[in-house]
Design a protein around this motif. Structure first.
Motif, mmCIF file in Angstrom:
data_model
loop_
_atom_site.group_PDB
_atom_site.id
_atom_site.type_symbol
_atom_site.label_atom_id
_atom_site.label_comp_id
_atom_site.label_asym_id
_atom_site.label_seq_id
_atom_site.Cartn_x
_atom_site.Cartn_y
_atom_site.Cartn_z
ATOM 1 N N GLY A 290 56.668 92.650 30.018
ATOM 2 C CA GLY A 290 55.506 92.704 30.454
ATOM 3 C C GLY A 290 54.708 91.396 29.964
ATOM 4 N N GLY A 291 55.505 90.369 29.431
ATOM 5 C CA GLY A 291 54.616 89.183 29.099
ATOM 6 C C GLY A 291 54.554 89.145 27.589
ATOM 7 N N MET A 292 54.795 90.265 26.643
ATOM 8 C CA MET A 292 54.257 90.472 25.481
ATOM 9 C C MET A 292 55.506 91.264 24.511
ATOM 10 S SD MET A 292 51.003 92.801 25.654
ATOM 11 C CE MET A 292 51.033 93.726 24.100
ATOM 12 N N ILE A 293 55.531 91.144 23.284
ATOM 13 C CA ILE A 293 56.241 91.985 22.668
ATOM 14 C C ILE A 293 55.478 93.192 22.076
ATOM 15 C CG2 ILE A 293 57.988 92.260 20.747
ATOM 16 C CD1 ILE A 293 58.786 89.441 21.104
ATOM 17 N N ARG A 294 55.983 94.593 22.434
ATOM 18 C CA ARG A 294 54.988 95.334 22.048
ATOM 19 C C ARG A 294 55.656 96.317 20.892
ATOM 20 N NH1 ARG A 294 54.445 98.315 28.017
ATOM 21 N NH2 ARG A 294 55.035 96.433 29.119
ATOM 22 N N PRO A 295 54.676 96.852 19.846
ATOM 23 C CA PRO A 295 55.184 97.860 19.086
ATOM 24 C C PRO A 295 56.200 99.073 19.902
ATOM 25 C CG PRO A 295 53.004 98.244 19.263
ATOM 26 C CD PRO A 295 53.424 97.284 20.209
ATOM 27 N N VAL A 296 57.259 99.542 19.019
ATOM 28 C CA VAL A 296 58.036 100.710 19.520
ATOM 29 C C VAL A 296 56.926 102.131 19.644
ATOM 30 C CG1 VAL A 296 59.807 102.273 19.054
ATOM 31 C CG2 VAL A 296 59.841 99.756 18.464
ATOM 32 N N GLU A 297 56.905 102.729 20.844
ATOM 33 C CA GLU A 297 56.265 103.829 21.020
ATOM 34 C C GLU A 297 56.647 104.945 20.553
ATOM 35 O OE1 GLU A 297 55.148 103.569 25.196
ATOM 36 O OE2 GLU A 297 54.565 101.683 25.204
ATOM 37 N N HIS A 298 58.167 105.149 20.619
ATOM 38 C CA HIS A 298 58.681 106.456 20.062
ATOM 39 C C HIS A 298 59.944 105.944 19.331
ATOM 40 C CE1 HIS A 298 56.499 108.733 23.024
ATOM 41 N NE2 HIS A 298 56.760 107.711 23.861
ATOM 42 N N PRO A 299 59.678 105.560 17.964
ATOM 43 C CA PRO A 299 60.743 105.470 17.192
ATOM 44 C C PRO A 299 61.794 106.381 16.874
ATOM 45 C CG PRO A 299 58.681 105.293 16.034
ATOM 46 C CD PRO A 299 58.194 105.514 17.465
ATOM 47 N N GLU A 300 61.224 107.730 16.998
ATOM 48 C CA GLU A 300 62.074 108.740 16.820
ATOM 49 C C GLU A 300 63.185 108.876 17.925
ATOM 50 O OE1 GLU A 300 58.494 110.120 19.422
ATOM 51 O OE2 GLU A 300 58.732 109.101 17.465
ATOM 52 N N VAL B 170 69.131 101.175 25.793
ATOM 53 C CA VAL B 170 68.571 102.179 26.534
ATOM 54 C C VAL B 170 67.469 102.743 25.753
ATOM 55 C CG1 VAL B 170 68.386 104.107 27.822
ATOM 56 C CG2 VAL B 170 70.570 102.482 28.039
ATOM 57 N N ALA B 171 67.864 102.995 24.638
ATOM 58 C CA ALA B 171 66.479 103.806 23.696
ATOM 59 C C ALA B 171 65.521 102.886 23.501
ATOM 60 C CB ALA B 171 67.067 104.272 22.480
ATOM 61 N N GLU B 172 65.910 101.516 22.917
ATOM 62 C CA GLU B 172 65.009 100.517 22.811
ATOM 63 C C GLU B 172 64.066 100.344 24.150
ATOM 64 O OE1 GLU B 172 66.904 97.152 21.492
ATOM 65 O OE2 GLU B 172 67.330 98.056 19.317
ATOM 66 N N ALA B 173 64.510 100.087 25.186
ATOM 67 C CA ALA B 173 64.020 99.923 26.376
ATOM 68 C C ALA B 173 62.843 101.158 26.800
ATOM 69 C CB ALA B 173 64.993 99.825 27.611
ATOM 70 N N CYS B 174 63.303 102.290 26.534
ATOM 71 C CA CYS B 174 62.623 103.553 26.870
ATOM 72 C C CYS B 174 61.427 103.427 25.524
ATOM 73 C CB CYS B 174 63.354 104.745 26.625
ATOM 74 S SG CYS B 174 64.296 105.059 27.986
ATOM 75 N N ALA B 175 61.899 103.051 24.589
ATOM 76 C CA ALA B 175 60.562 103.083 23.305
ATOM 77 C C ALA B 175 59.562 102.169 23.777
ATOM 78 C CB ALA B 175 61.315 103.080 22.028
ATOM 79 N N ASN B 176 60.121 101.080 24.314
ATOM 80 C CA ASN B 176 59.132 99.834 24.404
ATOM 81 C C ASN B 176 58.677 99.931 25.970
ATOM 82 O OD1 ASN B 176 59.096 98.563 22.102
ATOM 83 N ND2 ASN B 176 61.441 98.265 22.448
ATOM 84 N N SER B 177 58.724 100.698 26.862
ATOM 85 C CA SER B 177 58.398 101.022 28.166
ATOM 86 C C SER B 177 58.902 99.478 28.916
ATOM 87 C CB SER B 177 56.928 101.112 28.379
ATOM 88 O OG SER B 177 56.533 102.293 27.713
ATOM 89 N N CYS B 178 60.037 99.382 28.835
ATOM 90 C CA CYS B 178 60.747 98.256 29.480
ATOM 91 C C CYS B 178 61.953 98.591 30.714
ATOM 92 C CB CYS B 178 61.541 97.310 28.486
ATOM 93 S SG CYS B 178 60.153 96.359 27.494
#
Length: 105
Positions: free
Chosen positions: A22-32, A71-79
């Motif tokens: 999305g043009g920016m690096i985001r914090p992980v939304e769901h680290p769990e 896959v988990a990282e992509a989900c956690a970052n909504s990518c």
């Protein structure tokens, strides 16, 4: 958008070509989700426990672990994530488990 290429060869490494999400690096939304995914695919984790007593012996698949983490990282970052992987990597579990864990988070 992340693109990853995995080979079914035991000695291969995940080749990950990150492009900003999305043009920016985001914090992980769901680290769990990341931690639960790593535990599931780790030695002695949920996947190995599910194979206990099975006719087919359990074996760690590093490429499967790497794909599941991606896959988990992509989900956690909504990518979005596109993965290419050869036969025998374990793609089905590698994408389904992190997605299920993310949905439950």
């Amino acid at each position: 958008f992340l693109i990853a290429e995995l080979s079914g060869n035991a000695g291969s490494k995940l080749r990950n070509f990150p492009v900003r999400c999305g043009g920016m690096i985001r914090p992980v939304e769901h680290p769990e989700t990341l931690l639960a995914t790593e535990r599931f695919f780790a030695p002695g984790g949920g996947l190995e426990q599910a194979h206990a007593g099975n006719d087919f012996p359990f074996e760690i698949r590093p490429q499967q672990q790497q794909m599941a983490r991606a896959v988990a990282e992509a989900c956690a970052n909504s990518c979005h994530l596109a993965v290419e992987a050869g036969t025998g990597v374990g793609k089905s579990f590698a994408y389904l488990v992190p997605l299920i864990l993310n949905a439950l988070a």
